[in-house]
Enzyme design. Structure first.
Site, PDB file in Angstrom:
ATOM      1  N   ARG A   1       0.957  -1.190  -0.092  1.00 25.23           N
ATOM      2  CA  ARG A   1       0.018   0.212   0.021  1.00 25.23           C
ATOM      3  C   ARG A   1       0.841   1.364   0.107  1.00 25.23           C
ATOM      4  NH1 ARG A   1      -3.647   0.585  -2.318  1.00 25.23           N
ATOM      5  NH2 ARG A   1      -4.645   2.335  -1.056  1.00 25.23           N
ATOM      6  N   ILE A   2       1.885   1.435   1.186  1.00 26.32           N
ATOM      7  CA  ILE A   2       2.623   2.555   1.186  1.00 26.32           C
ATOM      8  C   ILE A   2       3.575   2.553  -0.142  1.00 26.32           C
ATOM      9  CG2 ILE A   2       4.189   3.837   2.588  1.00 26.32           C
ATOM     10  CD1 ILE A   2       1.086   4.114   3.549  1.00 26.32           C
TER      11      ILE A   2
ATOM     12  N   SER B   1       4.762   6.619  12.287  1.00 26.77           N
ATOM     13  CA  SER B   1       3.670   5.945  11.885  1.00 26.77           C
ATOM     14  C   SER B   1       2.618   7.018  11.139  1.00 26.77           C
ATOM     15  CB  SER B   1       3.018   5.199  12.967  1.00 26.77           C
ATOM     16  OG  SER B   1       2.516   6.124  13.714  1.00 26.77           O
ATOM     17  N   CYS B   2       1.687   6.508  10.511  1.00 25.77           N
ATOM     18  CA  CYS B   2       0.841   7.389  10.084  1.00 25.77           C
ATOM     19  C   CYS B   2       0.071   8.269  11.381  1.00 25.77           C
ATOM     20  CB  CYS B   2      -0.369   6.751   9.123  1.00 25.77           C
ATOM     21  SG  CYS B   2      -1.075   5.530  10.019  1.00 25.77           S
ATOM     22  N   THR B   3      -0.264   7.473  12.305  1.00 27.48           N
ATOM     23  CA  THR B   3      -1.043   8.207  13.365  1.00 27.48           C
ATOM     24  C   THR B   3       0.140   9.094  14.124  1.00 27.48           C
ATOM     25  OG1 THR B   3      -2.382   6.426  13.622  1.00 27.48           O
ATOM     26  CG2 THR B   3      -2.180   7.842  15.584  1.00 27.48           C
TER      27      THR B   3
ATOM     28  N   HIS C   1      -9.326   4.189  13.885  1.00 26.81           N
ATOM     29  CA  HIS C   1      -8.433   3.987  12.655  1.00 26.81           C
ATOM     30  C   HIS C   1      -8.945   2.939  11.576  1.00 26.81           C
ATOM     31  CE1 HIS C   1      -4.680   3.071  10.387  1.00 26.81           C
ATOM     32  NE2 HIS C   1      -3.982   4.143  11.174  1.00 26.81           N
TER      33      HIS C   1
ATOM     34  N   THR D   1      -1.329   1.022  20.386  1.00 26.84           N
ATOM     35  CA  THR D   1      -0.788   1.948  19.386  1.00 26.84           C
ATOM     36  C   THR D   1       0.390   2.559  20.012  1.00 26.84           C
ATOM     37  OG1 THR D   1      -0.852   3.857  17.803  1.00 26.84           O
ATOM     38  CG2 THR D   1      -2.273   4.130  19.891  1.00 26.84           C
ATOM     39  N   GLY D   2       1.482   2.562  19.191  1.00 25.09           N
ATOM     40  CA  GLY D   2       2.911   3.283  19.764  1.00 25.09           C
ATOM     41  C   GLY D   2       2.806   4.634  19.419  1.00 25.09           C
TER      42      GLY D   2
ATOM     43  N   ARG E   1      -9.706  -0.032  15.740  1.00 28.18           N
ATOM     44  CA  ARG E   1      -9.817  -0.242  14.458  1.00 28.18           C
ATOM     45  C   ARG E   1     -11.347  -0.251  13.951  1.00 28.18           C
ATOM     46  NH1 ARG E   1      -5.045  -1.851  11.740  1.00 28.18           N
ATOM     47  NH2 ARG E   1      -3.346  -0.953  12.997  1.00 28.18           N
TER      48      ARG E   1
END
Length: 369
Positions: free
Chosen positions: A43-44, A182-184, A210, A242-243, A265
């Site tokens: 995906r990325i 990360s994205c978050t 998410h 989540t980290g 999620r």
């Protein structure tokens, strides 16, 4: 005019300055374009490739795709359920992927050293397999001739973490392995920096709601590590860890011990939203908080932090190039020091843009050494 996702000429200009694709045919490659490579075509990796191909400051030299053949890579690149059909031309010739007329060598090396990055001119490589996330493992990419490796995921060791718009000035060229977090983390840190700089943060909790990702199960499966994580992503709201919050404290060290968080999620394909609830060090009104965020969105974080005062929903932010879009209408305040702030982020496209930004930033800093 309302501030929202609609890309005005100003935002388009800003998006271009950060290397963000608007899915139109790019200008000719700059003479100073950065030689880049992509290791991993998931995906990325595919979205990073789209962004690179539409940015004249990027010169994509090689893709190591794991097992995908060139014709399948072309199909995967051309069609995307969320981000649409690629606007340019996509063809193949043997092991070459030809995008907008540019021939890009592809390989299927399990050991990325064998991708011959250096020979092909790929000095800066995006590691997007999710496997080579330590200095020891990613050294194979350097051994293949690359100069620097940028992880499109949190590092699993002490590799430097950079979030564009937050701590990019900490990159001085001495590190060969850099994580884009990360994205978050990218979806949270710009807003947190703005609030912390303006008002101070004594303590905070964050929750990201998410979208599903490919790591989850389509139907009920099994996961010894996370029993709930093994349940069907398409039919459940799933609490998860989540980290991201901890990673924010890596790039804003003054918040260490003051911030933690969790995730839910949910059954959507793309776009996530973060709930940031904090106790401020200084008293403020909600209007003052909004004003501070809007000032940064129009100033030092333009193109990274966004400001929205329209009543939008998640699908309205698909393919938004910004890392973090503050939703002025969704926040609430209990008193002048306790506030809940909401921000949207396209966890695929916005994040991929920051990966490319980071690669270009590293190249720019290195060029001055």
């Amino acid at each position: 005019m309302k501030n929202c996702f609609i890309l005005t000429a100003t935002l388009l200009s800003s998006a271009h300055s950060f290397g963000i694709s608007t899915q139109s045919t790019r200008a000719p490659t700059s003479l100073n374009a950065v030689g880049m490579g992509v290791n991993g075509f998931g995906r990325i990796g595919r979205l990073v490739t789209r962004i690179m191909m539409d940015d004249p400051e990027c010169d994509l030299k090689a893709i190591n795709a794991g097992s995908a053949t060139a014709d399948y890579m072309a199909y995967q690149f051309k069609y995307d359920t969320i981000h649409g059909k690629y606007a340019g031309s996509v063809e193949t010739e043997g092991d070459f992927l030809i995008i907008n007329g540019q021939k890009i060598p592809t390989s299927r090396a399990r050991d990325p050293k064998e991708a011959n990055w250096g020979t092909l001119g790929a000095d800066y490589v995006c590691e997007s397999t999710g496997i080579f996330l330590t200095k020891e493992k990613a050294q194979s990419i350097i051994d293949g001739g690359a100069k620097k490796v940028i992880y499109s995921a949190p590092a699993k060791d002490d590799s430097q973490t950079i979030v564009m718009g937050v701590n990019q000035e900490q990159y001085d060229g001495s590190e060969n392995f850099i994580s884009c977090a990360s994205c978050t983390t990218n979806g949270l840190a710009p807003m947190v920096k703005c609030i912390n700089d303006a008002f101070g943060i004594d303590e905070a909790l964050m929750t990201t709601v998410h979208a599903m990702t490919s790591t989850q199960a389509v139907v009920d499966s099994s996961s010894k590590k996370d029993w709930r994580g093994g349940r069907a992503a398409s039919g459940n709201i799933i609490p998860s860890s989540t980290g991201a919050a901890k990673a924010v404290t890596k790039v804003i060290p003054s918040l260490q011990g003051k911030l933690t968080g969790m995730a839910f999620r949910v059954p959507t394909i793309d776009v996530s939203v973060v709930d940031f609830t904090c106790r401020l060090s200084k008293s403020a009104t909600y209007d003052e908080i909004c004003a501070a965020i809007q000032a940064d969105a129009n100033g030092r974080m333009k193109g990274i932090l966004g400001y929205c005062d329209e009543p939008l929903v998640s699908s309205d932010f698909e393919t938004d190039p910004r890392s973090c879009i503050f939703d002025a209408g969704a926040g609430i305040m209990l008193n002048d020091r306790f506030v809940k702030l909401i921000a949207w982020y396209d966890n695929e496209w916005g994040y991929s843009g920051r990966v490319v930004d980071l690669m270009k930033h590293c190249a720019a800093v290195d060029a001055k050494l």
